[in-house]
Design an enzyme around this catalytic site. Structure first.
Site, PDB file in Angstrom:
ATOM      1  N   CYS A  20      33.417  43.831  11.592  1.00 20.68           N
ATOM      2  CA  CYS A  20      32.513  44.798  10.618  1.00 20.68           C
ATOM      3  C   CYS A  20      31.250  44.515  10.552  1.00 20.68           C
ATOM      4  O   CYS A  20      30.528  45.116  10.242  1.00 20.68           O
ATOM      5  CB  CYS A  20      33.303  45.129   9.340  1.00 20.68           C
ATOM      6  SG  CYS A  20      33.185  43.483   8.369  1.00 20.68           S
ATOM      7  N   CYS A  38      30.110  46.587   1.889  1.00 18.08           N
ATOM      8  CA  CYS A  38      30.246  46.131   3.081  1.00 18.08           C
ATOM      9  C   CYS A  38      29.523  44.532   3.363  1.00 18.08           C
ATOM     10  O   CYS A  38      30.177  43.828   3.896  1.00 18.08           O
ATOM     11  CB  CYS A  38      30.031  46.850   4.412  1.00 18.08           C
ATOM     12  SG  CYS A  38      28.363  47.436   4.600  1.00 18.08           S
TER      13      CYS A  38
END
Lengths: 385, 126
Positions: B33, B102
């Site tokens: 990610c 994130c």
């Protein structure tokens, strides 16, 4: 601080000659091309003059040119327009995994409307194989859309070869030529295309205007209905100033191709060569079949956005395929389709050269990047320097 | 898009590096990610006397890592455990909304380092 713009694949500045050509059509010559009186007639004359220019540069006839509001509209109109018009002939559409989202998302939307879609893979260089296109074609295939050159990695596709195959099978062929209009020959007969879309702001023209070539005989269902402009293919009062700017910019870019393409290619190769000296760096895309201004590399162990921020602090504008800059959680779909891992794709850097870049710019960038990469790597838990 | 404070911590990150004799190490995130934070802590008498980090990630990931090292240094473990990702973002004068979920993992990395320390401490005394 000196600022260096190396993101010409994103957009370009309007050239002074282009702006000058456009200016009268904002004020003195403000008429609506559909009006009968003198203001209207002179706007119409400018509009049709621009259409003639664009048609000549594409080797097409003027009534095969539809002006749009840009590349995304062109791709949408080409794809949805043919899909809608030809859906009784078949409902199968073919495209590639590395298309711009203007094509990919349009095709995927059509899939939700009952069309069948084949998305072709690419090889490690980002090339679509003509043999795979041929294998994917079916009797009910109505449309194939493959980009002329990729916006991220610069790979130029064998469009002419693919076009010949598609034609043999009786489907329509669209190419997104948004990245190539400023640097490659776009003669539509040599490319074997039925539809081709371009956007002015990628070749030193204004934003918000594009053109779609539609070969005579290709049926196109419009998606903007109204006053019936552009031979009923795209209603709405024409963006006369923008269209004049597009034609002027396209003409200049095509006229200067012979000198500008070798110049950009030399700068590109100098940049690639310099960046390759940084350890754990890979060049993305093809080295043989590549846009003259495109450089795309991955620096392992670092992330693209932090690289871009550091470059920006030194006055250098570039872009990256990292998730943080794509606005999603995944890195570039193009790099992933070429087989790169997520980890590596996050560390991609795209530098795209243009008219204003010089050898000094390239050398400045080559002087700055190694230190930035080294510093970010020294902070990275993935790097065992 | 980033605040001045984020850019300050991004361009001059505090406490970057590793602690060779750390007694707690934590790592969160994954390369898939695009964010990995690794944190080393040195705990003496229940107090974090030294803290260092290494981060693979975007500007927000680097700035939050740097910020939390300043917030945690000199704190007791109990105090340090109370630091939230939200507080780190606030100390940086905010983060762009897209970064909140994130790249705002620094408190998780610190919590993981403290948990590692406690595990090791329990192992030594047993």
């Amino acid at each position: 601080m000196k600022r260096i713009y190396m993101d010409h694949a994103a957009t370009t500045p309007v050239r002074p000659e282009v702006l000058e050509a456009m200016l009268p059509y904002f004020s003195a010559e403000f008429g609506n091309p559909s009006s009968v009186y003198s203001w209207g007639r002179s706007a119409r004359k400018a509009l049709e003059g621009a259409r003639d220019q664009v048609a000549a540069l594409l080797g097409a006839s003027p009534n095969e040119i539809v002006f749009t509001a840009g590349g995304s509209e062109g791709a949408n109109l080409a794809i949805k327009g043919v899909a809608w018009a030809d859906q009784n002939r078949g409902r199968h559409i073919i495209t590639s995994a590395i298309e711009h989202h203007a094509v990919l998302d349009t095709v995927l939307w059509l899939e939700t409307q009952g069309f069948e879609v084949t998305i072709l893979p690419v090889d490690e260089y980002g090339l679509v194989s003509p043999a795979q296109v041929e294998a994917a074609l079916r009797p009910d295939t109505i449309l194939v859309s493959i980009m002329h050159a990729n916006n991220e990695v610069g790979t130029i596709q064998p469009i002419s070869e693919i076009g010949a195959i598609v034609r043999r099978h009786g489907a329509r062929f669209h190419t997104d030529a948004v990245q190539t209009a400023g640097s490659l020959d776009l003669k539509v007969d040599a490319l074997n295309v039925d539809l081709l879309s371009i956007s002015a702001h990628k070749f030193y023209g204004p934003k918000g205007v594009g053109a779609l070539y539609v070969r005579k005989g290709v049926r196109l269902s419009p998606h903007i209905h109204g006053g019936g402009q552009e031979k009923r293919r795209r209603s709405g009062t024409e963006n006369v100033a923008g269209i004049v700017g597009l034609a002027k910019a396209f003409e200049l870019a095509q006229a200067e191709r012979e000198t500008e393409v070798p110049r950009l290619t030399r700068l590109r190769d100098r940049l690639i060569e310099g960046l390759q000296r940084i350890p754990n760096t890979r060049v993305n895309g093809s080295l043989d079949s590549r846009l003259p201004g495109n450089v795309n590399v991955c620096f392992e162990y670092i992330e693209g956005e932090s690289l871009l921020l550091n470059l920006d602090l030194r006055g250098i504008a570039a872009s990256s395929g990292s998730a943080c800059t794509s606005g999603s959680l995944d890195p570039s779909h193009v790099l992933l389709a070429m087989g790169l891992s997520h980890e590596i794709a996050h560390g991609s850097l795209r530098l795209t050269l243009g008219r204003d870049n010089t050898e000094e710019d390239v050398d400045f960038v080559l002087q700055e990047i190694p230190g930035i990469v080294e510093r970010l790597r020294s902070m990275s838990p993935l790097y065992q320097g | 898009m980033y605040s001045d404070r984020v850019m300050d911590h991004f361009t001059n990150p505090r406490n970057v590096g590793e602690i060779p004799d750390a007694n707690g190490v934590g790592e969160v995130g994954n390369a898939r990610c695009g964010d990995i934070m690794k944190m080393w802590i040195k705990v003496e008498n229940n107090v974090i006397t030294d803290i260092k980090f290494k981060t693979f990630g975007c500007g927000a990931a680097i700035a939050t890592s740097s910020m939390i090292t300043e917030m945690a240094k000199g704190k007791t473990l109990e105090e340090a455990e109370q630091i939230t990702n939200q507080q780190v973002a606030e100390a940086l004068e905010g983060l762009p909304p897209v970064k909140m979920h994130c790249s705002n993992l620094a408190a998780d990395a610190l919590t993981a380092a403290i948990a590692d320390y406690k595990k090791r401490a329990a192992g030594t005394s047993a």
